[in-house]
Design a protein around this motif. Structure first.
Motif, PDB file in Angstrom:
ATOM      1  N   PRO A  86      48.349  46.674  30.240  1.00 22.87           N
ATOM      2  CA  PRO A  86      49.557  47.240  30.857  1.00 22.87           C
ATOM      3  C   PRO A  86      49.284  48.608  31.471  1.00 22.87           C
ATOM      4  N   LEU A  87      49.883  48.827  32.627  1.00 23.34           N
ATOM      5  CA  LEU A  87      49.731  50.108  33.316  1.00 23.34           C
ATOM      6  C   LEU A  87      50.781  51.093  32.832  1.00 23.34           C
ATOM      7  N   ASP A  88      50.355  52.340  32.629  1.00 30.32           N
ATOM      8  CA  ASP A  88      51.290  53.400  32.272  1.00 30.32           C
ATOM      9  C   ASP A  88      52.128  53.761  33.496  1.00 30.32           C
ATOM     10  N   ALA A  89      53.212  54.479  33.264  1.00 38.16           N
ATOM     11  CA  ALA A  89      54.042  54.951  34.369  1.00 38.16           C
ATOM     12  C   ALA A  89      53.224  55.874  35.263  1.00 38.16           C
ATOM     13  N   GLY A  90      53.473  55.779  36.564  1.00 35.77           N
ATOM     14  CA  GLY A  90      52.791  56.646  37.513  1.00 35.77           C
ATOM     15  C   GLY A  90      52.414  55.923  38.789  1.00 35.77           C
ATOM     16  N   ALA A  91      51.719  56.639  39.665  1.00 36.01           N
ATOM     17  CA  ALA A  91      51.323  56.108  40.971  1.00 36.01           C
ATOM     18  C   ALA A  91      49.929  55.490  40.893  1.00 36.01           C
ATOM     19  N   TYR A  92      49.773  54.348  41.573  1.00 34.71           N
ATOM     20  CA  TYR A  92      48.513  53.616  41.588  1.00 34.71           C
ATOM     21  C   TYR A  92      48.091  53.353  43.031  1.00 34.71           C
ATOM     22  N   THR A  93      46.785  53.394  43.242  1.00 34.66           N
ATOM     23  CA  THR A  93      46.230  53.089  44.554  1.00 34.66           C
ATOM     24  C   THR A  93      45.403  51.821  44.455  1.00 34.66           C
ATOM     25  N   VAL A  94      45.666  50.886  45.357  1.00 31.59           N
ATOM     26  CA  VAL A  94      44.926  49.630  45.431  1.00 31.59           C
ATOM     27  C   VAL A  94      44.029  49.712  46.666  1.00 31.59           C
ATOM     28  N   GLU A  95      42.733  49.597  46.452  1.00 29.35           N
ATOM     29  CA  GLU A  95      41.774  49.563  47.554  1.00 29.35           C
ATOM     30  C   GLU A  95      41.170  48.168  47.587  1.00 29.35           C
ATOM     31  N   TRP A  96      41.102  47.577  48.769  1.00 29.82           N
ATOM     32  CA  TRP A  96      40.571  46.227  48.904  1.00 29.82           C
ATOM     33  C   TRP A  96      39.575  46.162  50.048  1.00 29.82           C
ATOM     34  N   HIS A  97      38.628  45.255  49.893  1.00 30.25           N
ATOM     35  CA  HIS A  97      37.738  44.904  50.999  1.00 30.25           C
ATOM     36  C   HIS A  97      37.526  43.403  50.923  1.00 30.25           C
ATOM     37  N   VAL A  98      37.574  42.771  52.081  1.00 27.49           N
ATOM     38  CA  VAL A  98      37.440  41.311  52.123  1.00 27.49           C
ATOM     39  C   VAL A  98      36.516  40.906  53.268  1.00 27.49           C
ATOM     40  N   LEU A  99      35.976  39.717  53.115  1.00 25.95           N
ATOM     41  CA  LEU A  99      35.207  39.070  54.169  1.00 25.95           C
ATOM     42  C   LEU A  99      35.902  37.754  54.455  1.00 25.95           C
ATOM     43  N   SER A 100      36.346  37.575  55.688  1.00 28.05           N
ATOM     44  CA  SER A 100      36.984  36.303  56.036  1.00 28.05           C
ATOM     45  C   SER A 100      35.908  35.230  56.150  1.00 28.05           C
ATOM     46  N   THR A 101      36.314  33.984  56.042  1.00 22.36           N
ATOM     47  CA  THR A 101      35.344  32.889  56.072  1.00 22.36           C
ATOM     48  C   THR A 101      34.633  32.783  57.416  1.00 22.36           C
ATOM     49  N   ASP A 102      35.179  33.420  58.453  1.00 19.15           N
ATOM     50  CA  ASP A 102      34.483  33.413  59.742  1.00 19.15           C
ATOM     51  C   ASP A 102      33.558  34.622  59.902  1.00 19.15           C
ATOM     52  N   GLY A 103      33.391  35.420  58.820  1.00 17.28           N
ATOM     53  CA  GLY A 103      32.396  36.484  58.807  1.00 17.28           C
ATOM     54  C   GLY A 103      32.866  37.875  59.166  1.00 17.28           C
ATOM     55  N   HIS A 104      34.160  38.087  59.339  1.00 17.51           N
ATOM     56  CA  HIS A 104      34.664  39.423  59.685  1.00 17.51           C
ATOM     57  C   HIS A 104      35.075  40.198  58.436  1.00 17.51           C
ATOM     58  N   LYS A 105      34.630  41.451  58.356  1.00 20.24           N
ATOM     59  CA  LYS A 105      34.966  42.321  57.221  1.00 20.24           C
ATOM     60  C   LYS A 105      36.169  43.185  57.575  1.00 20.24           C
ATOM     61  N   THR A 106      37.076  43.350  56.620  1.00 18.67           N
ATOM     62  CA  THR A 106      38.173  44.308  56.759  1.00 18.67           C
ATOM     63  C   THR A 106      38.394  44.981  55.413  1.00 18.67           C
ATOM     64  N   ASN A 107      39.031  46.133  55.445  1.00 15.71           N
ATOM     65  CA  ASN A 107      39.344  46.836  54.204  1.00 15.71           C
ATOM     66  C   ASN A 107      40.598  47.668  54.415  1.00 15.71           C
ATOM     67  N   GLY A 108      41.144  48.124  53.308  1.00 17.35           N
ATOM     68  CA  GLY A 108      42.329  48.958  53.379  1.00 17.35           C
ATOM     69  C   GLY A 108      42.782  49.382  52.004  1.00 17.35           C
ATOM     70  N   SER A 109      43.913  50.037  51.958  1.00 15.96           N
ATOM     71  CA  SER A 109      44.453  50.480  50.681  1.00 15.96           C
ATOM     72  C   SER A 109      45.965  50.607  50.801  1.00 15.96           C
ATOM     73  N   TYR A 110      46.606  50.618  49.649  1.00 17.28           N
ATOM     74  CA  TYR A 110      48.051  50.862  49.592  1.00 17.28           C
ATOM     75  C   TYR A 110      48.386  51.409  48.218  1.00 17.28           C
TER      76      TYR A 110
END
Length: 118
Positions: free
Chosen positions: A88-112
């Motif tokens: 369980p996460l404590d109260a507060g702000a969290y940052t989600v960072e992601w990076h993915v590779l699509s099946t056609d070979g393109h990389k993207t990343n981001g955060s929220y």
């Protein structure tokens, strides 16, 4: 081929490539949302199918420490990355960072970010 024709051809080709990238379409918890309780998992839905081997998610908490996550899985015909939250996460702000590779070979990343309400 005329210059105008060549320019149009190149523009259409580049536009098609840009559309092939896997962009984050929807996330749960949502970007900039406040949730009443700790989520049991994160769901990130993309516009393209993903290659799980080269896709991952990292979460940091209010103290900038890494949050322990379970192994990600693909759902929704490979377009959704589901990641269990190990504790369980404590109260507060969290940052989600992601990076993915699509099946056609393109990389993207981001955060929220999202917040767990006290």
């Amino acid at each position: 081929m005329t210059r105008l024709g060549l320019a149009a051809f190149l523009a259409l080709g580049l536009a098609g490539q840009a559309l092939a990238h896997a962009h984050l379409r929807l996330a749960t918890p949502a970007d900039k949302s406040t949730v009443k309780s700790s989520p049991g998992e994160l769901n990130l839905i993309f516009t393209e199918s993903l290659n799980l081997k080269f896709s991952d998610v990292k979460v940091t908490g209010p103290d900038k420490a890494a949050v322990k996550l379970g192994d990600p899985e693909l759902t929704r015909n490979g377009k959704a990355l589901t990641v269990p939250v190990s504790a369980p996460l404590d109260a507060g702000a969290y940052t989600v960072e992601w990076h993915v590779l699509s099946t056609d070979g393109h990389k993207t990343n981001g955060s929220y970010t999202f917040t767990v309400k006290p």
